[in-house]
Design a protein around this motif. Structure first.
Motif, PDB file in Angstrom:
ATOM      1  N   VAL A  51     -14.223  10.717  16.468  1.00  0.00           N
ATOM      2  CA  VAL A  51     -15.298   9.757  14.899  1.00  0.00           C
ATOM      3  C   VAL A  51     -16.439  10.423  14.101  1.00  0.00           C
ATOM      4  O   VAL A  51     -17.131  10.016  15.633  1.00  0.00           O
ATOM      5  CB  VAL A  51     -14.712   7.777  14.923  1.00  0.00           C
ATOM      6  CG1 VAL A  51     -15.515   7.469  14.204  1.00  0.00           C
ATOM      7  CG2 VAL A  51     -13.396   7.726  15.396  1.00  0.00           C
ATOM      8  N   LEU A  52     -16.932  10.925  13.713  1.00  0.00           N
ATOM      9  CA  LEU A  52     -17.768  11.447  13.403  1.00  0.00           C
ATOM     10  C   LEU A  52     -18.857  10.240  12.808  1.00  0.00           C
ATOM     11  O   LEU A  52     -18.395   9.381  12.508  1.00  0.00           O
ATOM     12  CB  LEU A  52     -17.706  12.339  11.953  1.00  0.00           C
ATOM     13  CG  LEU A  52     -16.383  13.323  12.287  1.00  0.00           C
ATOM     14  CD1 LEU A  52     -16.332  13.986  10.912  1.00  0.00           C
ATOM     15  CD2 LEU A  52     -17.428  13.865  13.437  1.00  0.00           C
ATOM     16  N   ILE A  53     -20.381  10.413  13.746  1.00  0.00           N
ATOM     17  CA  ILE A  53     -21.211   9.721  12.804  1.00  0.00           C
ATOM     18  C   ILE A  53     -22.330   9.979  11.979  1.00  0.00           C
ATOM     19  O   ILE A  53     -22.417  11.227  12.836  1.00  0.00           O
ATOM     20  CB  ILE A  53     -21.894   9.049  14.135  1.00  0.00           C
ATOM     21  CG1 ILE A  53     -20.554   8.267  15.089  1.00  0.00           C
ATOM     22  CG2 ILE A  53     -23.111   8.125  14.096  1.00  0.00           C
ATOM     23  CD1 ILE A  53     -21.580   7.186  16.227  1.00  0.00           C
ATOM     24  N   GLY A 134     -22.394  13.628  -2.793  1.00  0.00           N
ATOM     25  CA  GLY A 134     -23.429  14.836  -3.358  1.00  0.00           C
ATOM     26  C   GLY A 134     -23.392  15.467  -2.366  1.00  0.00           C
ATOM     27  O   GLY A 134     -23.188  15.263  -1.181  1.00  0.00           O
ATOM     28  N   LEU A 135     -24.917  15.645  -1.879  1.00  0.00           N
ATOM     29  CA  LEU A 135     -25.233  16.534  -1.121  1.00  0.00           C
ATOM     30  C   LEU A 135     -26.247  15.778  -0.427  1.00  0.00           C
ATOM     31  O   LEU A 135     -27.046  16.177   0.997  1.00  0.00           O
ATOM     32  CB  LEU A 135     -27.158  17.780  -1.632  1.00  0.00           C
ATOM     33  CG  LEU A 135     -25.551  18.607  -2.353  1.00  0.00           C
ATOM     34  CD1 LEU A 135     -26.418  19.863  -2.722  1.00  0.00           C
ATOM     35  CD2 LEU A 135     -23.967  19.394  -1.490  1.00  0.00           C
ATOM     36  N   TRP A 136     -26.391  14.772  -0.435  1.00  0.00           N
ATOM     37  CA  TRP A 136     -27.223  13.371   0.770  1.00  0.00           C
ATOM     38  C   TRP A 136     -26.798  12.842   1.393  1.00  0.00           C
ATOM     39  O   TRP A 136     -26.329  11.934   1.743  1.00  0.00           O
ATOM     40  CB  TRP A 136     -28.239  12.728  -0.784  1.00  0.00           C
ATOM     41  CG  TRP A 136     -28.372  13.290  -1.492  1.00  0.00           C
ATOM     42  CD1 TRP A 136     -28.099  13.358  -2.692  1.00  0.00           C
ATOM     43  CD2 TRP A 136     -29.475  14.391  -1.795  1.00  0.00           C
ATOM     44  NE1 TRP A 136     -28.967  14.409  -3.963  1.00  0.00           N
ATOM     45  CE2 TRP A 136     -29.497  15.351  -2.830  1.00  0.00           C
ATOM     46  CE3 TRP A 136     -30.385  14.736  -0.502  1.00  0.00           C
ATOM     47  CZ2 TRP A 136     -30.810  16.186  -3.281  1.00  0.00           C
ATOM     48  CZ3 TRP A 136     -32.031  15.604  -0.964  1.00  0.00           C
ATOM     49  CH2 TRP A 136     -32.136  16.287  -2.476  1.00  0.00           C
ATOM     50  N   HIS A 137     -26.418  13.796   2.214  1.00  0.00           N
ATOM     51  CA  HIS A 137     -25.752  12.872   3.689  1.00  0.00           C
ATOM     52  C   HIS A 137     -25.377  13.520   5.222  1.00  0.00           C
ATOM     53  O   HIS A 137     -25.985  14.915   4.601  1.00  0.00           O
ATOM     54  CB  HIS A 137     -24.089  12.259   3.282  1.00  0.00           C
ATOM     55  CG  HIS A 137     -23.156  14.013   3.604  1.00  0.00           C
ATOM     56  ND1 HIS A 137     -22.595  13.607   4.028  1.00  0.00           N
ATOM     57  CD2 HIS A 137     -22.716  15.146   2.020  1.00  0.00           C
ATOM     58  CE1 HIS A 137     -21.938  15.540   3.347  1.00  0.00           C
ATOM     59  NE2 HIS A 137     -22.340  15.283   2.270  1.00  0.00           N
ATOM     60  N   GLY A 138     -25.288  13.055   5.973  1.00  0.00           N
ATOM     61  CA  GLY A 138     -24.812  14.536   6.846  1.00  0.00           C
ATOM     62  C   GLY A 138     -24.658  13.823   8.656  1.00  0.00           C
ATOM     63  O   GLY A 138     -23.759  12.160   8.819  1.00  0.00           O
ATOM     64  N   TYR A 139     -24.112  14.698   9.225  1.00  0.00           N
ATOM     65  CA  TYR A 139     -23.714  14.158  10.918  1.00  0.00           C
ATOM     66  C   TYR A 139     -24.788  14.279  12.473  1.00  0.00           C
ATOM     67  O   TYR A 139     -25.571  15.367  12.373  1.00  0.00           O
ATOM     68  CB  TYR A 139     -22.028  14.501  10.643  1.00  0.00           C
ATOM     69  CG  TYR A 139     -21.967  14.982   9.307  1.00  0.00           C
ATOM     70  CD1 TYR A 139     -20.028  13.412   9.617  1.00  0.00           C
ATOM     71  CD2 TYR A 139     -21.453  16.009   8.326  1.00  0.00           C
ATOM     72  CE1 TYR A 139     -19.633  13.466   8.282  1.00  0.00           C
ATOM     73  CE2 TYR A 139     -20.994  15.875   7.161  1.00  0.00           C
ATOM     74  CZ  TYR A 139     -19.694  14.163   7.389  1.00  0.00           C
ATOM     75  OH  TYR A 139     -19.154  14.716   6.405  1.00  0.00           O
ATOM     76  N   ARG A 140     -25.188  13.318  12.869  1.00  0.00           N
ATOM     77  CA  ARG A 140     -25.342  13.593  13.812  1.00  0.00           C
ATOM     78  C   ARG A 140     -25.062  13.041  14.442  1.00  0.00           C
ATOM     79  O   ARG A 140     -26.146  13.564  15.879  1.00  0.00           O
ATOM     80  CB  ARG A 140     -26.409  11.700  13.648  1.00  0.00           C
ATOM     81  CG  ARG A 140     -27.450  11.874  12.134  1.00  0.00           C
ATOM     82  CD  ARG A 140     -27.813  13.081  11.779  1.00  0.00           C
ATOM     83  NE  ARG A 140     -28.954  13.540  13.114  1.00  0.00           N
ATOM     84  CZ  ARG A 140     -29.117  14.960  12.930  1.00  0.00           C
ATOM     85  NH1 ARG A 140     -29.103  16.054  12.062  1.00  0.00           N
ATOM     86  NH2 ARG A 140     -29.844  15.517  14.065  1.00  0.00           N
ATOM     87  N   GLY A 141     -23.297  13.173  15.331  1.00  0.00           N
ATOM     88  CA  GLY A 141     -23.128  12.893  16.954  1.00  0.00           C
ATOM     89  C   GLY A 141     -21.335  13.014  15.833  1.00  0.00           C
ATOM     90  O   GLY A 141     -20.763  12.295  14.726  1.00  0.00           O
ATOM     91  N   ALA A 142     -21.013  12.639  16.967  1.00  0.00           N
ATOM     92  CA  ALA A 142     -19.284  11.914  17.084  1.00  0.00           C
ATOM     93  C   ALA A 142     -19.205  10.892  18.471  1.00  0.00           C
ATOM     94  O   ALA A 142     -19.769  11.411  19.806  1.00  0.00           O
ATOM     95  CB  ALA A 142     -18.464  12.918  17.311  1.00  0.00           C
TER      96      ALA A 142
END
Length: 234
Positions: A51-53, A134-142
């Motif tokens: 599960v991506l966070i 859009g381009l305003w998000h990111g992934y910090r862990g899973a």
């Protein structure tokens, strides 16, 4: 930890509640196929799902900035990575899960997981573009599980870049780093180190990223824009 269907909703809500004060969200689920090269759990078995966070817009900035301000060294050389681990690892430990991070070897294919979990695709900048954010998000862990897990994010029905004719992100780049619709990090960094770059993108954010019409309401706050551009210029 196996997450059987009867307990899945409770597990999801527990994790969501733990992430919420930090401005982080469950972003999507990858259920690995039999025989697929899935990541290893702490006990050496292959994970069945992950599960991506991640953040949505500037959701993480205030909690991260407050954490950083309270530390004598400001969080060290890679403060956002350090903060992400400080938030996510205790949640993983409490739930008996294995945590993965984009910054840690063995490096996991976070972009591929995100494309699969949320149906995203790369923009010309290389950042995965979301139909809403859009381009305003990111992934910090899973977080990885030893059993299958329900879907936790919505898949995109259409890719914004496929529908964009004018491609303003390309023409807006002052470094011409997207001339071939492929991000040239060397040209970008060279511009950021120039006088014009320091006064422009480094001071107020990437011109190309800001020119994208998708997800404007989720644009990062100025301090976060500067933080990411400073990291890119190194």
């Amino acid at each position: 930890m196996t997450a059987p269907s009867a307990d899945a909703d409770k597990t999801i809500e527990t994790i969501r509640a733990a992430l919420a004060p930090h401005g982080l969200f469950l972003r999507g689920t990858v259920n690995f196929e039999a025989g697929e090269a899935a990541p290893l759990l702490a006990d050496g078995r292959r994970a069945a799902s992950a599960v991506l966070i991640g953040n949505i817009g500037g959701s993480l900035w205030q909690p991260f900035a407050a954490w950083r301000a309270a530390l004598p060294d400001g969080g060290g050389a890679d403060p956002l990575d350090t903060w992400s681990k400080a938030v996510i690892q205790p949640i993983a430990a409490k739930e008996g899960l294995t945590a993965y991070f984009p910054s840690d070897p063995p490096w996991q294919p976070f972009q591929r997981w995100a494309m699969r979990a949320e149906g995203l695709k790369p923009s010309p900048l290389g950042i995965l573009i979301h139909a809403r954010y859009g381009l305003w998000h990111g992934y910090r862990g899973a977080l990885a599980f030893d059993g299958p897990f329900p879907e936790t994010g919505a898949r995109a029905e259409a890719h914004p870049c496929d529908l964009c004719v004018e491609k303003p992100c390309i023409s807006a780049c002052p470094a011409n780093a997207l001339a071939d619709e492929r991000f040239d990090v060397g040209l970008c960094r060279g511009h950021l180190r120039s006088e014009a770059g320091r006064a422009g993108c480094l001071a107020s954010g990437c011109r190309s990223r800001e020119s994208c019409p998708v997800g404007r309401n989720y644009c990062y706050p100025l301090e976060q824009l500067r933080f990411h551009m400073a990291a890119l210029s190194l």
